[in-house]
Every structure is written in structure tokens, then in C-alpha cells.
Design an enzyme around this catalytic site. Structure first.
Site, short mmCIF file in Angstrom:
data_model
loop_
_atom_site.label_atom_id
_atom_site.label_comp_id
_atom_site.label_asym_id
_atom_site.label_seq_id
_atom_site.Cartn_x
_atom_site.Cartn_y
_atom_site.Cartn_z
N LYS A 152 0.99 -1.19 0.10
CA LYS A 152 -0.01 0.17 -0.11
C LYS A 152 0.98 1.16 0.12
CE LYS A 152 -1.98 -1.20 3.97
NZ LYS A 152 -1.85 -0.71 5.38
N ARG A 202 -9.81 1.05 9.58
CA ARG A 202 -9.14 -0.42 9.76
C ARG A 202 -10.28 -1.47 10.41
NH1 ARG A 202 -3.68 0.40 9.03
NH2 ARG A 202 -2.36 -1.48 9.82
N ARG A 232 11.78 -5.42 4.84
CA ARG A 232 11.26 -3.82 4.52
C ARG A 232 12.35 -3.09 5.33
NH1 ARG A 232 5.11 -1.94 4.80
NH2 ARG A 232 5.19 -2.76 6.91
N ARG A 292 11.05 -1.08 10.82
CA ARG A 292 9.78 -0.75 12.02
C ARG A 292 9.99 -1.72 13.19
NH1 ARG A 292 4.63 0.16 8.42
NH2 ARG A 292 3.91 -0.91 10.15
N ARG A 313 -0.81 -8.71 13.46
CA ARG A 313 -1.13 -7.76 12.50
C ARG A 313 -1.85 -8.35 11.33
NH1 ARG A 313 4.17 -5.41 10.85
NH2 ARG A 313 3.19 -3.94 9.44
#
Ligand code: AMP
Length: 220
Positions: A14, A89, A128, A163, A174
Site C-alpha cells: 500500500k 481499519r 522492509r 520498523r 497484524r
């Protein structure tokens, strides 16, 4: 131009797609995750609460997110369209979001769902890396999106960081949150006729081509 909402599992791309839309169309990118990560650095009660919640992979309390979204959408730069990423969300947030939009006189616009396999997400999560300066996103597990020099941003030379919630344990929480809480909002928006689905198991460029066709109304 129409407003754009991205709905996708964690690390489905995203943020990367939103950056490409910003580059091409110059509209602001509003990411609740980014705003909350900034708040989590504050040495205050709310800062500490947000930091702990983010690290666990759980969702931050709805009320906090409503306020920050409303304040952000009220700014002048949102008048000609914006991209919202990470919000709503859950179904309550979607219902509240629809009200906030209508109070501000905005349309929902295009709701773009990026579908992707769970195994691919796990690989992406651990690789990431994000620029602490310009927030560009890289992935050291993927040749195509790896930075040229490890830990350095290709775009601005800033330092790359990982992160705190980009680990397998937080990912599993998540992902469960996404399936239980976020997926139901797809049906909510499907009933309103604004959903577009994109296959995210492809290169960044190919996914963007599909996203761009939706934005330019060329996907019909
Ligand atoms: P993201 O960058 O979108 O993956 O979001 C990172 C984390 O921020 C999530 O795991 C949540 O803890 C929190 N977060 C982001 N957006 C929301 C939201 N709309 N409601 C509640 N928590 C959120």
C-alpha cells in the site's frame, strides 16, 4: 481527481503504491501508520501508549484515530484529492470515516484492494526498510526494490531503519487483525459500489499500472 483509499494486508505494498500515486498526481498521502509512528516518538502519555500498541501489532483506540484523521483531512491540501492508507481499519472506523467525509463535503472516491498471498507478505515484512527522512520504502529481500547501498536511501541519502513491528511475531498479530477487523470493510464498500480489486502478486511497476488504470478510469 477522486480520493483514493487503499485496503491491503500489512506489507502488501500500500505504502509503495501510494508513493507512486503521489509522484504522478501530486496529491497528499495520509497514512495513519506514519502519523501514529510520529506520535509514538513523543514523550507523553499518549506517545507511550501508541508506541507500545504499535510494537504489539494491535490497533490503536478508535477515538485517537478519528481525531487525527479529521484534523488532517481538514487541511487545505486535501481539497483536490488525497490518498488514505491504513484507515479505516475496522467497520466502526469505516462508518465514522463516511461521516467525516460527508461533513467535509468529500466523496469516498476509489477504494482499491490489493490482494496478496500470506507467504509473500512474511518475506516482505522481514526485509522492509524505510527512510527515516523521506519515508521511501525499500526491501532487502527483493532484488528489484533493494537499496543500492545497504542502510542508505536511494532517493535522498537518508538513513534506512526497520520498523519495530516488522518481525514475524507482530506480523502474525497484524495479519490476524487484518483478516478479522479490516476485511469486513471491503464488503461495506462493495455494497456502495466503490471497490476495485488488484492482484498484488506482481512487480511494483505492474501493480502500479493496474492502480493507475483505476485512477484514470481506464479499467472498465
Ligand atoms: P501501518 O503502517 O498501516 O501498517 O500501521 C502500523 C500500526 O499502526 C498498526 O499495526 C496499528 O497498530 C496502528 N494503526 C495504523 N492505522 C490504524 C488505524 N486506522 N486504527 C488503529 N490503529 C492503526
Amino acid at each position: 481527481m477522486k480520493n483514493i483509499m487503499f485496503i491491503a494486508a500489512p506489507a502488501a505494498g500500500k505504502g509503495t503504491q501510494a508513493e507512486l500515486v503521489v509522484e504522478k498526481y501530486g496529491i497528499p498521502h495520509i497514512s495513519t501508520g506514519d502519523i501514529l509512528r510520529d506520535i509514538s516518538k513523543e514523550d507523553s502519555e499518549i506517545g507511550h501508549y501508541v508506541a507500545e500498541t504499535l510494537a504489539s501489532g494491535e490497533l490503536v483506540k478508535d477515538d485517537i484515530t478519528y481525531q487525527l484523521i479529521e484534523d488532517r483531512l481538514n487541511k487545505d491540501d486535501c481539497k483536490n484529492g488525497f490518498i488514505i492508507d491504513g484507515f479505516p481499519r475496522n467497520l466502526n472506523q469505516a462508518i465514522e470515516y463516511d461521516k467525516i467525509l460527508s461533513n467535509l463535503g468529500y466523496d469516498i472516491g476509489h477504494v482499491i484492494v490489493i490482494n496478496i498471498e500470506e507467504k509473500t507478505l512474511e518475506k516482505r515484512i522481514t526485509g522492509r526498510r524505510i527512510c527515516e527522512n523521506c519515508k521511501s520504502i525499500f526491501n532487502i529481500n527483493d532484488e528489484q526494490s533493494a537499496p543500492q547501498i545497504e542502510s542508505v536511501c536511494d532517493n535522498c541519502g537518508g538513513k534506512l531503519y526497520q520498523r519495530r513491528d516488522d518481525n514475524l511475531e507482530a506480523f502474525q498479530t497484524r495479519y490476524k487483525m487484518y483478516q478479522e477487523k479490516t476485511e469486513p470493510i471491503i464488503e461495506h464498500y462493495r455494497k456502495l459500489g466503490v471497490i476495485h480489486e488488484v492482484d498484488g502478486n506482481d512487480t511494483v511497476e505492474n501493480v502500479f499500472k493496474k492502480v493507475d488504470k483505476i485512477i484514470s478510469g481506464d479499467d472498465k
